[in-house]
Each structure stands twice: as structure tokens, then as C-alpha cells.
Design a protein around this motif. Structure first.
Motif, PDB file in Angstrom:
ATOM      1  N   ALA A 171      69.109 110.699  34.507  1.00 44.10           N
ATOM      2  CA  ALA A 171      69.505 110.348  35.540  1.00 44.10           C
ATOM      3  C   ALA A 171      71.158 110.066  36.202  1.00 44.10           C
ATOM      4  O   ALA A 171      71.086 111.305  37.754  1.00 44.10           O
ATOM      5  N   VAL A 172      72.200 110.607  35.475  1.00 43.59           N
ATOM      6  CA  VAL A 172      73.324 111.471  35.726  1.00 43.59           C
ATOM      7  C   VAL A 172      73.377 111.745  35.433  1.00 43.59           C
ATOM      8  O   VAL A 172      74.347 112.828  36.889  1.00 43.59           O
ATOM      9  N   ARG A 173      72.249 112.904  34.785  1.00 46.47           N
ATOM     10  CA  ARG A 173      72.237 114.500  35.227  1.00 46.47           C
ATOM     11  C   ARG A 173      71.848 114.771  36.512  1.00 46.47           C
ATOM     12  O   ARG A 173      72.337 115.707  38.122  1.00 46.47           O
ATOM     13  N   ALA A 174      71.007 114.581  37.128  1.00 49.73           N
ATOM     14  CA  ALA A 174      70.382 114.084  38.428  1.00 49.73           C
ATOM     15  C   ALA A 174      71.800 114.006  39.886  1.00 49.73           C
ATOM     16  O   ALA A 174      71.675 114.670  39.876  1.00 49.73           O
ATOM     17  N   ARG A 175      71.681 112.909  39.796  1.00 51.34           N
ATOM     18  CA  ARG A 175      73.081 112.591  40.203  1.00 51.34           C
ATOM     19  C   ARG A 175      74.254 114.060  40.492  1.00 51.34           C
ATOM     20  O   ARG A 175      74.905 113.763  41.197  1.00 51.34           O
ATOM     21  N   ALA A 176      74.207 114.056  39.066  1.00 53.57           N
ATOM     22  CA  ALA A 176      75.891 115.292  38.702  1.00 53.57           C
ATOM     23  C   ALA A 176      75.603 116.333  39.713  1.00 53.57           C
ATOM     24  O   ALA A 176      76.191 117.401  40.920  1.00 53.57           O
ATOM     25  N   LYS A 177      74.503 116.939  39.661  1.00 54.37           N
ATOM     26  CA  LYS A 177      73.531 117.880  40.312  1.00 54.37           C
ATOM     27  C   LYS A 177      73.683 117.860  41.214  1.00 54.37           C
ATOM     28  O   LYS A 177      73.791 119.196  42.024  1.00 54.37           O
ATOM     29  N   ALA A 178      73.054 116.673  42.059  1.00 55.27           N
ATOM     30  CA  ALA A 178      73.333 116.431  44.058  1.00 55.27           C
ATOM     31  C   ALA A 178      74.095 116.753  44.225  1.00 55.27           C
ATOM     32  O   ALA A 178      74.904 116.864  45.293  1.00 55.27           O
ATOM     33  N   LEU A 179      75.095 115.921  43.774  1.00 56.79           N
ATOM     34  CA  LEU A 179      76.667 116.185  44.183  1.00 56.79           C
ATOM     35  C   LEU A 179      77.857 117.102  43.773  1.00 56.79           C
ATOM     36  O   LEU A 179      78.220 117.099  43.898  1.00 56.79           O
ATOM     37  N   GLY A 180      76.811 117.888  42.843  1.00 53.38           N
ATOM     38  CA  GLY A 180      77.687 119.555  42.379  1.00 53.38           C
ATOM     39  C   GLY A 180      78.587 119.682  41.556  1.00 53.38           C
ATOM     40  O   GLY A 180      79.453 119.982  41.627  1.00 53.38           O
ATOM     41  N   VAL A 181      78.744 118.655  40.529  1.00 50.89           N
ATOM     42  CA  VAL A 181      79.590 118.336  39.661  1.00 50.89           C
ATOM     43  C   VAL A 181      79.288 118.760  38.397  1.00 50.89           C
ATOM     44  O   VAL A 181      77.824 119.083  38.219  1.00 50.89           O
ATOM     45  N   ASP A 182      80.185 119.734  37.977  1.00 50.09           N
ATOM     46  CA  ASP A 182      80.242 120.446  36.582  1.00 50.09           C
ATOM     47  C   ASP A 182      80.158 119.143  35.459  1.00 50.09           C
ATOM     48  O   ASP A 182      81.449 118.973  34.691  1.00 50.09           O
TER      49      ASP A 182
END
Length: 412
Positions: free
Chosen positions: A134-145
């Protein structure tokens, strides 16, 4: 030192002051005789001022946007300086120099630790970071490395991601797909834009506007226009505007209260016999209204040529003062961008303004059949002190009759 004071001359339009819209020199510059030094705007035109002497500029009358009275100092020149550099006057003592970013202090921070974020750990590529799907998916959606996020524990959690976003919100970070951030800017309202602002404010303040809109079937008009353009030879291409102007001029004799100017201070309405048609024209500097004189005496080809000539002169800044004043009725059009309905603002002291909107092809009933028709809404805004809604509606109906049966435009 031989001090020469160049005073703003009488530009010859009965004005008391002019606005500085551009300086071509600054204090300390060497100028030659007849060299442009400033652009001054009156209510009607922009006039270029030239230096009457050779020397070095000592002082300017003000900043861009300031008004200078006729007969007052515009520029002071040392005619014996012979090109020597003259330092401009020092800034006022109360001016505070802006600090550099490195010198700027953050108020309200309790300590150095309060305003510093911990350096990001380099955990390697994001797939080695411990984080839930869930954290990985949210980071990807936000464009966060995720490798740039410092976790509080072994795993990167939502709270760690929130802290990263909060800290980096002011550090130039933006998620993928976000629009680039733009800095605020202040633009001084000067020159033509200030004239437009003043005129539009005065028009809305003094004139009780009302707008009437009607739909016109221009199918036959467009067919006729296509035929005329196909056989125009070396004449200019026709848009809808010349045909509309002919329809307006032919209809106005029955509605003289629309081709008028209202002096509300004197309480006098002047109904004009000739139609001096203002054509609202967008330029890089703002909206200008060049005028077709005696539009009622011109045919569609002459009108098309004059519209083109005036628009080109206005956009090039070459329109003469007499070409930008004296309109008795204004036509404003956005062409293909004309929208569905417009509510144009009256060009005071006129009492009406007409705005054609864009042509749209839609299905309509013709008897029991459904056919494709080209339709255009026509707006008219009027001064309710002088023009009644009944008159405005009947005038548009008269124009509509001519446009829907365009052969009448060319009938005696």
C-alpha cells in the motif's frame, strides 16, 4: 555643467498630462540630439519623445506609469558632459536591501533542530526498501522515490511518507504529473491596459447595461459568403463581419437611438446620421477600437479591406489618433473563439455594442424534416437610460431578417 531641462511639450490634443509608458534612457546615459528618450501616452495615442540636445541624462521625471503634466520637467540633461558617465542618484535611505537566500532567517523556530530535516538515507534502489504494497503504491502514485524517504523504524510507513511530503512541499518537490510551480509576480497596470481599465470601470459605473441575445440562422449567409470568396479575384477574403456591418447599417435608419453618443453630464443624446463603426481589435498591448468612417457608404469588399488595414495598423502600433476615436457604434467579435453568448461592455459614450458569437452547426426542424443548419447567436448590450429593450429586440430582428435572407443585403 550646463543644465538643460526638457519640458513635456503640448502634444496638440488639448490634454493636460501624459503617462510615461517607456523610458529609452536612464540617468547617466549619453544621448544624442533627436535620440528617442521616452514614450508618452495620451488618451488617444502613444507619442515618442526625442532629445532636443546632446549630453548626459541627469534626472528623469518619474517611473513608468507616472503622469507628467504638460510643461513640466521630463528629463534634465547636462549638455557639457560629453558622454561622461554620471552616477544616478542614490536610493532613499529607508530602502532596505533584500537579503540573499543564505542570509534569510526563519522566525518562530525554537532551535536549529526545529527547522532542519534529517538527511535522507541512501538505502539503494527502491525495491530494496522495506515497505508494504500500500505504501509502495501510494509512493508511486505521488511520484516519490522511496529511497529518499527516511523511515522512523525498519519499514517505510505512511507516516514516514507524510513527513517526507510535508518537509519537501517547500523544497521544489512535486509529484509526477503535477504542474510546475510558478512564482508570484506583480505587473504594474500602465499604458493602454490602464486606459482600458479606466474606461471599462467608468462604463460599468455610469451605464446601466442590459444585454439582448437572439439566434440567427446563417446557413444561407455562409453559402453566399463561400460563393463570393470563390470569385473574389484579388479582393480580400470575406469574413462574416463585413456582411454583418452591411446588415447593421441598413437596419439603423429605423432605430436611430442605437447609433448615438450620450453626454450624460450635459444630458444630451446625439443621434448620428453616419455610421462610424468601431471594430474592437485585440493587440499585444490590449484591446483597441479603430474606426471605419462612414461605414454605410462602403460595400462588403471595401469594408473587408478597411477592417484588415485598421487591424494591422492597430497591432503594429501605427494607427493614427483620428483612427482610434469618434466611433458611434462598436462591433466586437472573438471570431472562432466567440463562445455561445457574450455580454459586451459598452464603449462609452456610445449607447450600444454588438457582439456576434461563433457559428455552430446543429440539427434544426424545417417543417417536419430535420436538417443541418449553421446558427449564430448575436448579442447587443445597450444603455438602458437611452435604449429600451423593445427597441433593441426589434433592431436585432431587423438585422436577423437581412442575414437570414442575404440577397436583401445587395438589394436597393
Amino acid at each position: 555643467m550646463a543644465l538643460f531641462t526638457f519640458k513635456l511639450p503640448d502634444i496638440g490634443e488639448g490634454i493636460s498630462a501624459a503617462e510615461i509608458v517607456a523610458w529609452h534612457v536612464k540617468a547617466g546615459d549619453h544621448v544624442e540630439e533627436d535620440q528617442p528618450i521616452a514614450d508618452m501616452m495620451t488618451d488617444k495615442a502613444t507619442v515618442e519623445m526625442e532629445s532636443p540636445v546632446t549630453g548626459t541624462v541627469l534626472r528623469l521625471a518619474g517611473e513608468v506609469g507616472d503622469q507628467v503634466a504638460i510643461g513640466s520637467m521630463l528629463v534634465e540633461i547636462d549638455t557639457e558632459a560629453e558622454g561622461e558617465a554620471v552616477a544616478p542618484p542614490p536610493p532613499p535611505e529607508n530602502v532596505i536591501e533584500a537579503e540573499t537566500p543564505g542570509e534569510r532567517l526563519i522566525e518562530g523556530s525554537g532551535s536549529d533542530e526545529a527547522c532542519a530535516a534529517p538527511a535522507a538515507d541512501q538505502h539503494g534502489p527502491a525495491h530494496h526498501i522495506l515497505a508494504s504494497p500500500a505504501v509502495r503504491a501510494r509512493a508511486k502514485a505521488l511520484g516519490v522515490d522511496l529511497s529518499q524517504v527516511k523511515p522512523a523504524g525498519e519499514h517505510v510507513r505512511h507516516g514516514d511518507l507524510d513527513a517526507f511530503l510535508l518537509y519537501n512541499a517547500g523544497q521544489g518537490y512535486r509529484p509526477a504529473g503535477a504542474s510546475a510551480r510558478r512564482a508570484d509576480e506583480q505587473v504594474k497596470v500602465i499604458g493602454l491596459r490602464r486606459r482600458i481599465a479606466e474606461n471599462m470601470a467608468a462604463s460599468k459605473r455610469h451605464i446601466p447595461h442590459f444585454t439582448y441575445v437572439d439566434e440567427i440562422d446563417v446557413t444561407e449567409l455562409e453559402r453566399l459568403r463561400d460563393q463570393l470568396n470563390a470569385n473574389r479575384g484579388d479582393r480580400p477574403r470575406l469574413t462574416v463581419l463585413p456582411l454583418l456591418i452591411v446588415a447593421i447599417c441598413r437596419s439603423l435608419p429605423g432605430f436611430p437611438m442605437l447609433n448615438a453618443r450620450y453626454d450624460d453630464e450635459a444630458g444630451v443624446v446625439t443621434r448620428h446620421g453616419s455610421v462610424h463603426m468601431g471594430i474592437a481589435t485585440q493587440t499585444d498591448a490590449g484591446l483597441m477600437v479603430p474606426v471605419i468612417r462612414d461605414a454605410q457608404d462602403s460595400n462588403v469588399w471595401q469594408l473587408a479591406a478597411e477592417i484588415t488595414r485598421l487591424a494591422e495598423a492597430a497591432r503594429a502600433g501605427q494607427a493614427k489618433a483620428e483612427e482610434l476615436s469618434g466611433s458611434t457604434l462598436t462591433l466586437t467579435s472573438l471570431g472562432p473563439l466567440g463562445g455561445v453568448v457574450t455580454t459586451p461592455v459598452i464603449n462609452r459614450p456610445e449607447v450600444a455594442i454588438i457582439g456576434p458569437n461563433r457559428i455552430i452547426e446543429r440539427p434544426v426542424f424545417r417543417g417536419k424534416e430535420i436538417v443541418a443548419a449553421k446558427l449564430m447567436n448575436l448579442s447587443i448590450s445597450c444603455d438602458h437610460r437611452v435604449v429600451d429593450g423593445w427597441d433593441a429586440a426589434n433592431f436585432v430582428q431587423a438585422v436577423r431578417k437581412l442575414l437570414e435572407s442575404p440577397v436583401l443585403l445587395f438589394a436597393d
